[in-house]
Design a protein around this motif. Structure first.
Motif, PDB file in Angstrom:
ATOM      1  N   SER A 182       0.833  -1.202   0.000  1.00 47.55           N
ATOM      2  CA  SER A 182       0.000   0.000   0.000  1.00 47.55           C
ATOM      3  C   SER A 182       0.866   1.250   0.000  1.00 47.55           C
ATOM      4  CB  SER A 182      -0.891   0.008   1.246  1.00 47.55           C
ATOM      5  OG  SER A 182      -0.105   0.195   2.419  1.00 47.55           O
ATOM      6  N   ASP A 223       0.546  -2.294   5.637  1.00 51.47           N
ATOM      7  CA  ASP A 223       1.001  -3.558   5.063  1.00 51.47           C
ATOM      8  C   ASP A 223       1.131  -4.638   6.134  1.00 51.47           C
ATOM      9  OD1 ASP A 223       1.159  -2.137   2.740  1.00 51.47           O
ATOM     10  OD2 ASP A 223       3.312  -2.397   2.427  1.00 51.47           O
ATOM     11  N   TRP A 257      -5.722  -5.680  -0.543  1.00 50.28           N
ATOM     12  CA  TRP A 257      -5.431  -4.270  -0.794  1.00 50.28           C
ATOM     13  C   TRP A 257      -6.060  -3.948  -2.153  1.00 50.28           C
ATOM     14  CZ3 TRP A 257      -4.502   0.144   1.288  1.00 50.28           C
ATOM     15  CH2 TRP A 257      -4.134   1.221   0.478  1.00 50.28           C
ATOM     16  N   THR A 263      -8.408   0.386   0.959  1.00 49.22           N
ATOM     17  CA  THR A 263      -7.993   1.164  -0.200  1.00 49.22           C
ATOM     18  C   THR A 263      -7.574   2.550   0.259  1.00 49.22           C
ATOM     19  OG1 THR A 263      -8.610   1.830  -2.453  1.00 49.22           O
ATOM     20  CG2 THR A 263     -10.297   2.073  -0.744  1.00 49.22           C
ATOM     21  N   TYR A 302      -7.504   6.692   3.941  1.00 47.36           N
ATOM     22  CA  TYR A 302      -7.749   5.259   3.896  1.00 47.36           C
ATOM     23  C   TYR A 302      -9.230   4.944   4.100  1.00 47.36           C
ATOM     24  CZ  TYR A 302      -2.723   4.554   4.082  1.00 47.36           C
ATOM     25  OH  TYR A 302      -1.396   4.565   3.788  1.00 47.36           O
TER      26      TYR A 302
END
Length: 301
Positions: free
Chosen positions: A43, A49, A68, A138, A145
């Protein structure tokens, strides 16, 4: 075979893993190889992560992988709700959600995804949603986020009762109350108090099923029972707030159960309790003196 504290079994009926050539541990899924492949992304944020990959490495089935999701794979993003603890958006995920592995000819299994899927986005880190299936995370172009999760297609309970009450029989009402009570039990069992429990925080979903399902959401004000410092704090939607909380006492599990009783009344009548009255100090005093919501005639005991 044992993996850390988990025991799993390989079965020939699940097919062979293309990487290690061993029998799979679930249909079309090898817990030794597939979770590792699912983590080959980034990401751009190490904390995100590490958090997501720790979940991915413990994934037992293909359809349960949390992904992700690049923001450009989401289209027609529109805001559908906003509260004190963030916004909720509706979007189309172009890659589609993972579907349950299908058994095909000769006893083999096939992985599948929907062609595209309607999903909900919840801003982070404000609040949280429980029980709705989480598909992934995402990040948009503004570095914000979002959690990508199951879209509850029938809205919240408050709006649902305003528009569909005449169509809902007692069998469905009792099913909704069962769902809600189970979710509340799970929250309390985990050692938390919801503390903002009302019909606007309960979502309804039908999706591919013919059975309506309720989910408690928005735990942004939730309290750990061992770290509850809410004495003197009063918040929430007044008709659902327990009298002792209005008097300045702490939120407790019992206060959540009082709120559940108010929701029971709302499902019985189709109306939010004390509708038409101002949610002010006068109403608070009446509640503290014993004013309670009513149930509709014919409500089962």
């Amino acid at each position: 075979m044992q993996n850390k504290s988990f025991i799993y079994y390989r079965k020939s009926e699940y097919g062979k893993c293309a990487d290690c050539n061993e029998d799979n541990t679930q249909p079309a899924w090898c817990i030794s190889c597939d979770p590792d492949k699912a983590t080959r992304w980034t990401s751009g944020n190490k904390d995100i992560d590490d958090c997501m990959k720790s979940f991915q490495l413990r994934t037992w089935r293909y359809e349960d992988v949390i992904e992700w999701i690049p923001f450009d794979r989401l289209s027609v993003v529109e805001e559908i709700g906003k509260g004190g603890f963030g916004s909720v958006y509706r979007a189309t995920w172009l890659d589609g959600i993972r579907r349950k592995v299908e058994k095909i000819n000769n006893g083999n299994y096939k992985r599948a995804r929907e062609a595209s899927s309607i999903v909900a986005l919840k801003t982070l880190p404000e609040g949280s949603l429980k029980e709705l299936k989480i598909y992934g995370l995402t990040q948009n172009s503004k570095n914000r986020y979002f959690m990508v999760l199951q879209y509850a297609d029938s809205g919240n309970l408050y709006k649902f009762l305003r528009t569909k009450f005449q169509e809902v029989n007692w069998k469905t009402k009792l099913k909704l109350l069962k769902d809600i009570s189970y979710d509340l039990y799970q929250i309390h069992r985990a050692g938390y108090i919801h503390a903002d429990f009302h019909s606007g925080n309960i979502l309804q979903d039908k999706h591919l099923s013919t059975t309506l399902q309720s989910y408690i959401t928005d735990l942004g004000l939730s309290k750990n029972t061992n770290e509850n410092d809410s004495e003197g704090e009063i918040y929430g939607v007044m008709p659902y707030v327990a009298p002792e909380v209005l008097l300045g006492q702490k939120f407790t599990k019992a206060a959540d159960i009082y709120s559940f009783g108010v929701i029971m009344s709302e499902i019985s009548t189709g109306q939010r309790p004390f509708d038409g009255q101002n949610f002010d100090i006068k109403l608070a005093v009446k509640i503290c003196k014993g004013l309670k919501p009513e149930f509709a005639p014919g409500t089962p005991d």
